[in-house]
Design a protein around this motif. Sequence first.
Motif, PDB file in Angstrom:
ATOM      1  N   THR A   1      40.986  31.969  35.772  1.00 26.95           N
ATOM      2  CA  THR A   1      39.917  31.029  35.505  1.00 26.95           C
ATOM      3  C   THR A   1      38.599  31.811  35.572  1.00 26.95           C
ATOM      4  O   THR A   1      38.544  32.925  36.103  1.00 26.95           O
ATOM      5  CB  THR A   1      39.872  29.901  36.548  1.00 26.95           C
ATOM      6  N   GLY A   2      37.531  31.222  35.047  1.00 24.79           N
ATOM      7  CA  GLY A   2      36.247  31.902  35.103  1.00 24.79           C
ATOM      8  C   GLY A   2      35.815  32.203  36.527  1.00 24.79           C
ATOM      9  O   GLY A   2      35.272  33.271  36.820  1.00 24.79           O
ATOM     10  N   ARG A   3      36.063  31.260  37.436  1.00 24.96           N
ATOM     11  CA  ARG A   3      35.679  31.465  38.833  1.00 24.96           C
ATOM     12  C   ARG A   3      36.491  32.599  39.446  1.00 24.96           C
ATOM     13  O   ARG A   3      35.949  33.426  40.193  1.00 24.96           O
ATOM     14  CB  ARG A   3      35.868  30.165  39.620  1.00 24.96           C
ATOM     15  N   GLN A   4      37.778  32.666  39.148  1.00 22.00           N
ATOM     16  CA  GLN A   4      38.599  33.769  39.643  1.00 22.00           C
ATOM     17  C   GLN A   4      38.150  35.096  39.044  1.00 22.00           C
ATOM     18  O   GLN A   4      38.086  36.115  39.731  1.00 22.00           O
ATOM     19  CB  GLN A   4      40.071  33.510  39.304  1.00 22.00           C
ATOM     20  N   ALA A   5      37.837  35.075  37.730  1.00 21.07           N
ATOM     21  CA  ALA A   5      37.398  36.298  37.050  1.00 21.07           C
ATOM     22  C   ALA A   5      36.100  36.825  37.649  1.00 21.07           C
ATOM     23  O   ALA A   5      35.893  38.042  37.769  1.00 21.07           O
ATOM     24  CB  ALA A   5      37.226  36.031  35.553  1.00 21.07           C
ATOM     25  N   HIS A   6      35.226  35.908  38.033  1.00 18.87           N
ATOM     26  CA  HIS A   6      33.991  36.315  38.699  1.00 18.87           C
ATOM     27  C   HIS A   6      34.311  36.978  40.030  1.00 18.87           C
ATOM     28  O   HIS A   6      33.698  37.986  40.411  1.00 18.87           O
ATOM     29  CB  HIS A   6      33.091  35.090  38.908  1.00 18.87           C
ATOM     30  N   GLY A   7      35.287  36.453  40.722  1.00 15.62           N
ATOM     31  CA  GLY A   7      35.669  37.008  42.020  1.00 15.62           C
ATOM     32  C   GLY A   7      36.265  38.398  41.941  1.00 15.62           C
ATOM     33  O   GLY A   7      36.112  39.198  42.872  1.00 15.62           O
ATOM     34  N   VAL A   8      36.946  38.717  40.831  1.00 14.68           N
ATOM     35  CA  VAL A   8      37.573  40.040  40.698  1.00 14.68           C
ATOM     36  C   VAL A   8      36.739  40.989  39.838  1.00 14.68           C
ATOM     37  O   VAL A   8      37.190  42.080  39.498  1.00 14.68           O
ATOM     38  CB  VAL A   8      39.006  39.927  40.134  1.00 14.68           C
TER      39      VAL A   8
END
Length: 588
Positions: A484-491
């Motif tokens: 997800t975009g939020r996960q992608a931001h986190g990694v």
Amino acid sequence: MAARKSTRLLMWLAALGVLLALLVIGGVTLFMWEGGPSSIASTPSGWLKLELQGELLDGPRAGGLTFDPEDTPLSVSELAAVVRRAQDDPEITGVFVDLDAPELSMATAQELRGALVSLTASGKPCVAWSKTYENLSYYLASACGEVHLHPEGVPLVLGLNVTTTYLADTLNKLGVKADYERVGAYKSAVETFEELAPSPASVEMYNSMIDDLYAALTEDIAAGRGRSVEEIRALIDDPPITATDAKDRGLVDQLTYRDELVDRLKEDGDGTTAKAYAKGLRADWRGAEHTIAVLHLSGNVVDGDSGGGGLGGGGGNIGDRTVVKALDELAEDDDIAAVVLRIDSPGGSALASDVIWRAVRQLDEKKPVVASMGSTAASGGYYIAMAAREIVAQPGTITGSIGVFAGKFALTELYKKVGLTTWTTRRGALAGLLRSPDAFTDAERAKLRQRIEAFYTTFITKAAEGRGKTPEEIDAVAQGRVWTGRQAHGVGLVDQLGGVDLAVAQAASLAGLPADAEIGRSLLPKPQLFWEALSESLENASAPTVQVSLPDAFGPELSLAVEQAFALEQMSSRGGLLALDPVIVTVR
């Protein structure tokens, strides 16, 4: 030749008749609209009506058709910009969100919801109404201070599910074998056609994604409704199923017929529609001191020209030849200070993605490029985005999927079943690598494997360069995994979370424009005029387009899987590698 000329003449006459009918209907409609009773859209003073129904476009499509360029449908990002403009407009009392079964993704809902949350926080009222609510329409409505439901409406806020359909046994019965090679433990693009169930890696990925999407859904609804996350999840687990129950348990505020609500809002003035109000917004953009180009790239990435829209309809695709030309023109346009690439694509041709990547890098050397991700910007879509100076995505965007695959559908057994025979003679040991109806030989498979592994190395190397990381760091979050975009931001695959407004602001900042500068937008591609589309369609009348689909009775999952299979075969048959999202994730 004479017959062809006669056919073309008849088509021109038929088209002229259709045109005259449209003009007559348009004239009557205009007369009725201007001479009829006043409505909520007649004057700019009062409530702004945001009517959302059916498909909401992410942006203009290549080949989009219009009589008047000023009369094109509003994109999701334009609707959000309309709400933000209304927030500071003293003539606008508030925003009325009129929901009529809009087709929303999590990301498009967040694009609009962010603007409504800002409006509500400013102290301006927001009222939502619908005949029925499902997950995402309610998610959007929960940004408003008042949520209304038809007195006999149906609340269907039931939680999320992700469903994938597997056709391996079906294809086997037909004598068809999906014969593909892939790189990446999560690169499951062809699992639908090769397996009977998802792999353990896919199950892990799907559960991780739905956990994050569900968390975002319930957290935002809780914040909007002034409830705890636990209370919202309890409502979803034991959902109200009647309108009265929905009101009694606080899912909605009031049960109201639409005409009653409209009459109440009219007490503050007749108001205006988003479409009418947007004319002022577009005029502001045209007259601004500085301009940011927003180039929309929507659909599968393909080699050649972009297509879709126009008289032929269709959702469109991203052709590398068309996009490179547009990027080159933007590089030379001194009136454009920076560029936002609005990407809504699951990927496609790996080679076409790389061609566009190179053009984006060259453009960024002359002026800043910021990528704004829509509902999906995965695999080849991410490949294009990673060439930008910064990447902005919504928390619910589907992205990542850094991986690659290639192959074909082996049809030999199907041919036997239907009595079809072929004869082929070749020169070269691997002459039938992607053209033969047979399954791959060991030598062919080894050569194909060599090619896709080389491209995967290119993919993670260029991603590392764009993200300021090492290839090893990218590989750890790649392997075809979808985030997800939020996960992608986190990694570290995405820089910031937000929509087009944020991307435009970032592009302006990177271009060195003053913080208080007037920033306009040039939305691309420009819509095609009706006359141009008519001429092109008639010129190409001898080359019709065939679309394969199943009747609705077969269910949406099977219909979608069949459409994907034909699209996959079409792209694979061109002999290239595919950087394509492993699954179309739909939040329901």
